[in-house]
Every structure is written in structure tokens, then in C-alpha cells.
Design an enzyme around this catalytic site. Sequence first.
Site, PDB file in Angstrom:
ATOM      1  N   LYS A   1       0.624  -1.407   0.180  1.00  0.00           N
ATOM      2  CA  LYS A   1       0.617   0.131  -0.068  1.00  0.00           C
ATOM      3  C   LYS A   1       0.643   1.043   0.318  1.00  0.00           C
ATOM      4  O   LYS A   1       0.216   2.304  -0.343  1.00  0.00           O
ATOM      5  CB  LYS A   1      -0.989   0.147   1.496  1.00  0.00           C
ATOM      6  CG  LYS A   1      -2.426  -1.070   1.682  1.00  0.00           C
ATOM      7  CD  LYS A   1      -3.070  -0.235   0.605  1.00  0.00           C
ATOM      8  CE  LYS A   1      -3.844  -1.576   0.762  1.00  0.00           C
ATOM      9  NZ  LYS A   1      -5.550  -0.962   0.074  1.00  0.00           N
TER      10      LYS A   1
ATOM     11  N   SER B   1      -9.203   0.019   6.260  1.00  0.00           N
ATOM     12  CA  SER B   1      -8.736  -1.688   7.395  1.00  0.00           C
ATOM     13  C   SER B   1      -7.942  -1.555   7.569  1.00  0.00           C
ATOM     14  O   SER B   1      -7.509  -2.204   8.732  1.00  0.00           O
ATOM     15  CB  SER B   1      -9.838  -2.543   6.630  1.00  0.00           C
ATOM     16  OG  SER B   1      -8.597  -3.206   6.179  1.00  0.00           O
TER      17      SER B   1
ATOM     18  N   ASN C   1      -4.130  -1.469   6.485  1.00  0.00           N
ATOM     19  CA  ASN C   1      -2.310  -1.093   5.665  1.00  0.00           C
ATOM     20  C   ASN C   1      -2.700   0.399   4.684  1.00  0.00           C
ATOM     21  O   ASN C   1      -1.227   1.121   5.096  1.00  0.00           O
ATOM     22  CB  ASN C   1      -2.600  -2.409   4.705  1.00  0.00           C
ATOM     23  CG  ASN C   1      -2.248  -3.013   5.613  1.00  0.00           C
ATOM     24  OD1 ASN C   1      -1.009  -3.357   6.953  1.00  0.00           O
ATOM     25  ND2 ASN C   1      -1.864  -4.821   4.936  1.00  0.00           N
TER      26      ASN C   1
ATOM     27  N   GLN D   1      -1.947   2.972   7.325  1.00  0.00           N
ATOM     28  CA  GLN D   1      -0.239   3.120   7.715  1.00  0.00           C
ATOM     29  C   GLN D   1       0.135   3.704   6.819  1.00  0.00           C
ATOM     30  O   GLN D   1       1.398   4.209   6.234  1.00  0.00           O
ATOM     31  CB  GLN D   1      -0.116   1.861   7.981  1.00  0.00           C
ATOM     32  CG  GLN D   1      -0.756   1.330   9.576  1.00  0.00           C
ATOM     33  CD  GLN D   1      -0.154  -0.156   9.422  1.00  0.00           C
ATOM     34  OE1 GLN D   1       1.182  -0.295   9.769  1.00  0.00           O
ATOM     35  NE2 GLN D   1      -0.922  -0.761  10.046  1.00  0.00           N
TER      36      GLN D   1
ATOM     37  N   TYR E   1       3.286   6.690  13.069  1.00  0.00           N
ATOM     38  CA  TYR E   1       3.710   7.401  11.867  1.00  0.00           C
ATOM     39  C   TYR E   1       3.095   8.834  12.161  1.00  0.00           C
ATOM     40  O   TYR E   1       3.606   9.877  11.095  1.00  0.00           O
ATOM     41  CB  TYR E   1       2.804   7.229  10.649  1.00  0.00           C
ATOM     42  CG  TYR E   1       3.792   5.380   9.832  1.00  0.00           C
ATOM     43  CD1 TYR E   1       4.857   5.156  10.656  1.00  0.00           C
ATOM     44  CD2 TYR E   1       2.555   3.863  10.029  1.00  0.00           C
ATOM     45  CE1 TYR E   1       5.417   3.774  10.423  1.00  0.00           C
ATOM     46  CE2 TYR E   1       3.700   3.040   9.864  1.00  0.00           C
ATOM     47  CZ  TYR E   1       4.921   2.904   9.965  1.00  0.00           C
ATOM     48  OH  TYR E   1       5.823   2.050   9.403  1.00  0.00           O
TER      49      TYR E   1
ATOM     50  N   GLY F   1      -8.754  -6.931  -3.161  1.00  0.00           N
ATOM     51  CA  GLY F   1      -9.620  -6.794  -3.200  1.00  0.00           C
ATOM     52  C   GLY F   1     -10.793  -5.925  -3.342  1.00  0.00           C
ATOM     53  O   GLY F   1     -11.869  -6.627  -4.533  1.00  0.00           O
TER      54      GLY F   1
ATOM     55  N   GLY G   1      -6.640  -2.753  -6.669  1.00  0.00           N
ATOM     56  CA  GLY G   1      -5.459  -1.779  -6.564  1.00  0.00           C
ATOM     57  C   GLY G   1      -4.426  -2.506  -7.083  1.00  0.00           C
ATOM     58  O   GLY G   1      -3.766  -2.222  -8.463  1.00  0.00           O
TER      59      GLY G   1
ATOM     60  N   GLU H   1      -9.919 -13.799  -4.238  1.00  0.00           N
ATOM     61  CA  GLU H   1     -10.132 -13.502  -3.687  1.00  0.00           C
ATOM     62  C   GLU H   1     -10.320 -14.147  -1.794  1.00  0.00           C
ATOM     63  O   GLU H   1     -10.755 -15.791  -2.280  1.00  0.00           O
ATOM     64  CB  GLU H   1     -11.571 -13.050  -3.679  1.00  0.00           C
ATOM     65  CG  GLU H   1     -11.727 -11.308  -3.727  1.00  0.00           C
ATOM     66  CD  GLU H   1     -12.936 -10.908  -4.745  1.00  0.00           C
ATOM     67  OE1 GLU H   1     -14.011 -11.937  -5.516  1.00  0.00           O
ATOM     68  OE2 GLU H   1     -13.891 -10.111  -4.439  1.00  0.00           O
TER      69      GLU H   1
ATOM     70  N   GLY I   1     -15.860 -13.203   0.564  1.00  0.00           N
ATOM     71  CA  GLY I   1     -15.943 -11.556  -0.138  1.00  0.00           C
ATOM     72  C   GLY I   1     -15.844 -11.960  -1.853  1.00  0.00           C
ATOM     73  O   GLY I   1     -14.489 -11.448  -1.844  1.00  0.00           O
TER      74      GLY I   1
ATOM     75  N   LYS J   1       9.447 -18.942   6.257  1.00  0.00           N
ATOM     76  CA  LYS J   1      10.491 -17.765   7.112  1.00  0.00           C
ATOM     77  C   LYS J   1      10.005 -16.661   7.022  1.00  0.00           C
ATOM     78  O   LYS J   1       9.921 -15.381   7.087  1.00  0.00           O
ATOM     79  CB  LYS J   1      11.536 -18.212   6.776  1.00  0.00           C
ATOM     80  CG  LYS J   1      12.568 -19.752   7.410  1.00  0.00           C
ATOM     81  CD  LYS J   1      11.961 -20.458   8.548  1.00  0.00           C
ATOM     82  CE  LYS J   1      12.484 -21.644   7.652  1.00  0.00           C
ATOM     83  NZ  LYS J   1      11.639 -23.360   8.173  1.00  0.00           N
TER      84      LYS J   1
ATOM     85  N   SER K   1       1.373  -9.647  -0.618  1.00  0.00           N
ATOM     86  CA  SER K   1       1.500  -7.917  -0.395  1.00  0.00           C
ATOM     87  C   SER K   1       0.970  -7.563   1.237  1.00  0.00           C
ATOM     88  O   SER K   1       1.400  -6.267   0.629  1.00  0.00           O
ATOM     89  CB  SER K   1      -0.455  -8.162  -0.530  1.00  0.00           C
ATOM     90  OG  SER K   1      -1.316  -8.420   0.207  1.00  0.00           O
TER      91      SER K   1
ATOM     92  N   ASN L   1       1.574  -7.373   7.925  1.00  0.00           N
ATOM     93  CA  ASN L   1       0.946  -6.742   9.307  1.00  0.00           C
ATOM     94  C   ASN L   1       0.040  -7.522   9.772  1.00  0.00           C
ATOM     95  O   ASN L   1      -1.750  -7.015  10.103  1.00  0.00           O
ATOM     96  CB  ASN L   1       0.589  -5.164   8.916  1.00  0.00           C
ATOM     97  CG  ASN L   1       1.700  -4.337   8.676  1.00  0.00           C
ATOM     98  OD1 ASN L   1       2.475  -4.638   8.769  1.00  0.00           O
ATOM     99  ND2 ASN L   1       1.416  -3.467   7.791  1.00  0.00           N
TER     100      ASN L   1
END
Lengths: 327, 327
Positions: free
Chosen positions: B60, B85, B87, B90, B122, B186, B189, B211, B215, B280, B311, B314
Site C-alpha cells: 500500500k 481497514s 494497511n 499506515q 506514523y 480486495g 488496486g 479473493e 467476499g 520463514k 502483499s 501486518n
Amino acid sequence: MNVAAAGPLLVSFDDIAAAHERIRPHARRTPVLTSATIDAFTGARVHFKCENFQRMGAFKFRGAFNALAQLTPAERKRGVIAFSSGNHAQAVALAGRMLGVPATIVMPADAPRVKLEATRGYGAEIVTYDAASASREELARRLATERGLTVIPPYDHPHIVAGQGTAAKELFEDAGPLDMLLVPCGGAGLLSGCAVAAKHLAPVCRVIGVEPAAGDDANRSFRTRTLQTVHNPDTIADGARTPSLGRVTFPLVLRYVDDMTTVEDHELLKSMFFLWERMKVVVEPTGALGACALLEKKVDVAGLRVGVVLSGGNVDLAWAAAKMLGR
Amino acid sequence: MNVAAAGPLLVSFDDIAAAHERIRPHARRTPVLTSATIDAFTGARVHFKCENFQRMGAFKFRGAFNALAQLTPAERKRGVIAFSSGNHAQAVALAGRMLGVPATIVMPADAPRVKLEATRGYGAEIVTYDAASASREELARRLATERGLTVIPPYDHPHIVAGQGTAAKELFEDAGPLDMLLVPCGGAGLLSGCAVAAKHLAPVCRVIGVEPAAGDDANRSFRTRTLQTVHNPDTIADGARTPSLGRVTFPLVLRYVDDMTTVEDHELLKSMFFLWERMKVVVEPTGALGACALLEKKVDVAGLRVGVVLSGGNVDLAWAAAKMLGR
């Protein structure tokens, strides 16, 4: 000074360069990652050499492949045997499969499930023993004699040390000059190899070995210049439960390592999960030793260019999950 | 065919190349990793683009920085607002801090703790809302009007899409030609940007969007060529709880994406932990969508050179630990 400390220096940078040529087509050139979060937290510019992304999940592949590649045709045919708490086992098993050398592995019965399974998956024969009562080294040597196998020791051999040193060689090539290098220490195969490489490529770089506090034999050996031992220390850093430095590694540590430090298990666990959460890398406890010394501020790194070897990532996720929820 | 499907193609490869020049000095060029285990399991040669190692832990950042860098001086001074939602929040917060643009973020109150904390860290102002009752988009637009802020949408903007497409551009540059590219979806993008890049750099490459089954609006939109929606779908892939494709992304998906598929949450969780344990790399559920389609054999990849975008990474470790022990 005892015999080991006064012993010859059996690994040079030329050995590491030769090992690098030998393993380069087969080992992975692991990435060097940085983290703005960790740089801000430490005040240093930190470069992480991600050996958790190495084949079989740890730096151990480098040394094992370098050793097996130098066996005679007759030795290759008879096969090899190794004793290991885990990663060296997988390394010898995988290098053996890649080079067509049959591998027998002596492992503690209570080794992490993920390591036992992976070693079997690489096609090695596994022999287990009870870590609390038996000496893995004696068992391996007896089997070797009976079956004519070549013993591939986990750290105390010039070919192993030279192979492990290629990790630091690559780190300096990719990150440029460093002021300090933090390296996990068990039997010091990785530490001594990396120290030889570092002192050749950047003589001013301070090389620091990091041990778990419960298994601080290398720290005591370093300070007293006399070989000290531990017996089966109680630490989550299972790759650093080694009984002592060795005849090859101890003289190299005394000659090329600038300092040693220790970290407690609770600090190590915290640092390990910090690496998972913030750097998105799965590192095992032993693999996080160097990073822990940095994150727990055991060393003064302000303003420095620092290298940290993340030495491995073979951790049982269910074990880690239980530890995380118990903290 | 509805209006959206018939809409203009607002992003070209030139836009992606220009975005790449813009973000290159500021974004991380994330590594491309391979796994012998996964190659053996799939019969393919798989290249993973590790956007979990991107700044703030997800792709993102690319789109957000590309969008903020193109604001006028007056827009920069007034500031930006984003609804997300996680990412994207941030990403806008970090890009804002790097470019000196004040950022206000509208986030669901139940967003993962690690994402809320990082966004605050941030320096962004956080406004929370109840995801079950309010429309984040309406709330953001109202705040934007009141405060004179520029809305930075999470996916449906040409500058966002062009920025995300740089991930695929780098993957092709580093991995060489690929036969198939698997991308999480999602609001598309990332998917549409990567598809534009892929079709320019390797026209024969099949681009597949993945997906969560709960959803599956993009899958249905793709098959019916008419925009379909979902409302707050129940899936662990929190980055793919988007209500629908958009006016920018839907035409690009119809033009450049070859197929779409879905994965169930239990499959996604299994794949996510497989990536943690074997590769890992810490990947979040949404970030593992493409890899899950591969590992659960939703697509036929035998003999192919495959790219997979991981992608983001987090994920709340305590949440993951509980999921792991509960499986």
C-alpha cells in the site's frame, strides 16, 4: 593459556573465498534487510543478513555443503554421519542428497518436531538418543566406526567454519563496510568464520558473539582464555546448547572476535517476536541472539553501521504460539 | 455491460513507469524469494514478491506515496484523509510524514491492534467508527468537506493503481518472464495495477486475481461483467473486505485480468502458516491469498514459471497464535 587457545589458526579468508566459489551455485544468496523502525529505535543503521532464508532454513547449509563437497569419491560412497540438535542435521541431510552422499543423523529424541520431520524429508537415516543421558558425539563416533562413515562435526572443522564464513562475506559485499557485526554463538562455527571474513574485509569492524546466558561457556572461555564447558544448558536457544568451543573455533574466536555478550531467554523471546512482528521474518530463538543483543542494548551502537546475522528460522510454530500466549 | 465495465482504461504502463521513478528513492525494492519445497510441491518454479517487507509492511505504501507526491502545494498544506481497514491507513500516514502532509485516517474501531498502533505511530490523526453500522466512505467525505482535506481512496484512483503496479514491474525485472501471476484482490488496486504491468512486460502471462470466498464480489463482477457488491463480509482476509471493485479498477480488471478464483478462510489460514513455517516470512491472511490459490491447487501451474505477490505482513501475532493453537 591452554592448548586450545594456543592452537593454530586453521581457517583463513582464502579458505572462505574458496568455500564461496564451491557453494555459490548451490546455496542461496540470502537477502540483506533493513528496518526503519529498528534504525530509529537503536540510532544505528542495521543490516540483517537473513540466513533464515537459506536452504533448509539456516546458515548451516553453507558449512555442510562445503565439507561434503571436499570428500573423496570413496568417502562420498560410504556416506557421512552427523550429530546435531537440528539445523546441522538438516544441512548434512540436504547437502548429502544434493551431492549423492548417504547421510545418517544422530538427533536428540526431543528435538523440535519441525527439525526431525525436515531431516527425514531430506532422505537421511535418523538415529535418536536421550539428550539428558547420552553423549551424541560418542554415539556418532561409534556408528561411524562400525559403518565406515565420515563424521561431519557441527562446527569444529575447518571446512565447516570456512563455509559459515561465507555468510559474512556476502553481507559485507551487499551492505558495504560495517562498524560492528553481531553473530549468534553456539560452538562458534558461524561466529569464527564470520570473524575471519569480517577482519579481512573491514579490519576496523568490531565482531561481537552473542550467547544465551544459561549457556555462556564461550563468554567465559573468551574472558579467561581457557576453554570452559557447559552441560546441556537450559535455554530456548537450542542451537546454542553446545558444550564448548572447539579446537578449531576457539583459537579463531580469541584471535578475531572483539567481544562476547549474553542475553536472557525472556529477552530472546521478546526480540524474536519483535522481529516477526516488525520485520516480518520468522527467526528461531538461536537465530535471534545477535538481534537481541542489539534490541536489548547490550552493545553501544549509536551512529554505527551494524551487521546482524539472523542465523536461522526453523522454529516449531505451535511451540512459538504457546510461548506467545503465555508471555 | 454496465457503465463501470464499459468505462475508460485510466492507467497505462507509462503511468506505472512514471510512478516507479517517483517512488523508487523512497519505497523499498522488496526481495523476490523462491522455495525449493514449494517448487517441489507445485511442480512449478515460483517467485514470491515479498511486499510484506515493504515500508509499513505492505504494498500500500507504493500507491499512497505515488498519490501524495502528485498533490499541489496547497493540497499538501491542507492535508489528506483516508478510510481504511488498516494497511492503506499506515501507508497514507507514513507517506504523509515523509512528504510533510498532515494525514487524518478513518479506521474501523475493531481493526487489528498492530495496525491502529502503527498508524498512530506514523503521526496520523485517527478517527474510528463502527464497521457494522457506519459507512467509512461517507464519514471520510464529510470530514474532508468540513476540513478541506483531499481524500486518498484505498484503491479506486489512477495514482493509487499506478503505484501498486510497480510491485509487478519490479517482480518481472527481477524474476524474468513469468507464465502466470497470482495477486490478492480486495478492491483490485493491486490486482489491476499488476495486471497492467504484467500484460505490458509479458503479454502471454496469465494474471489471476484471488479473493476470499466470503467476499467474492470481484469474482462475480468478473464473470458477469457487471459490478457486484458485498457488505462487510466475514473473512479473516481483512484487507479484502472491500464492498466492490471501483470505477477505475473494474474496467482494468475486465481488460487485463485473465481469471479470478476464491479460497476459503480455513485454506487461507493453512497457507499463511505454511508460508511462515517453510518460507520463514510473516504474511497476513490477505497477503497469503495468491499463495493459497497456488498451494490449494486452485490453478494449474505444473511446469510454469509463476509469480505470487505476498502483499502484506501486518498481522496481530497474538491473534495468529490463538488461531494456530485452535486449529
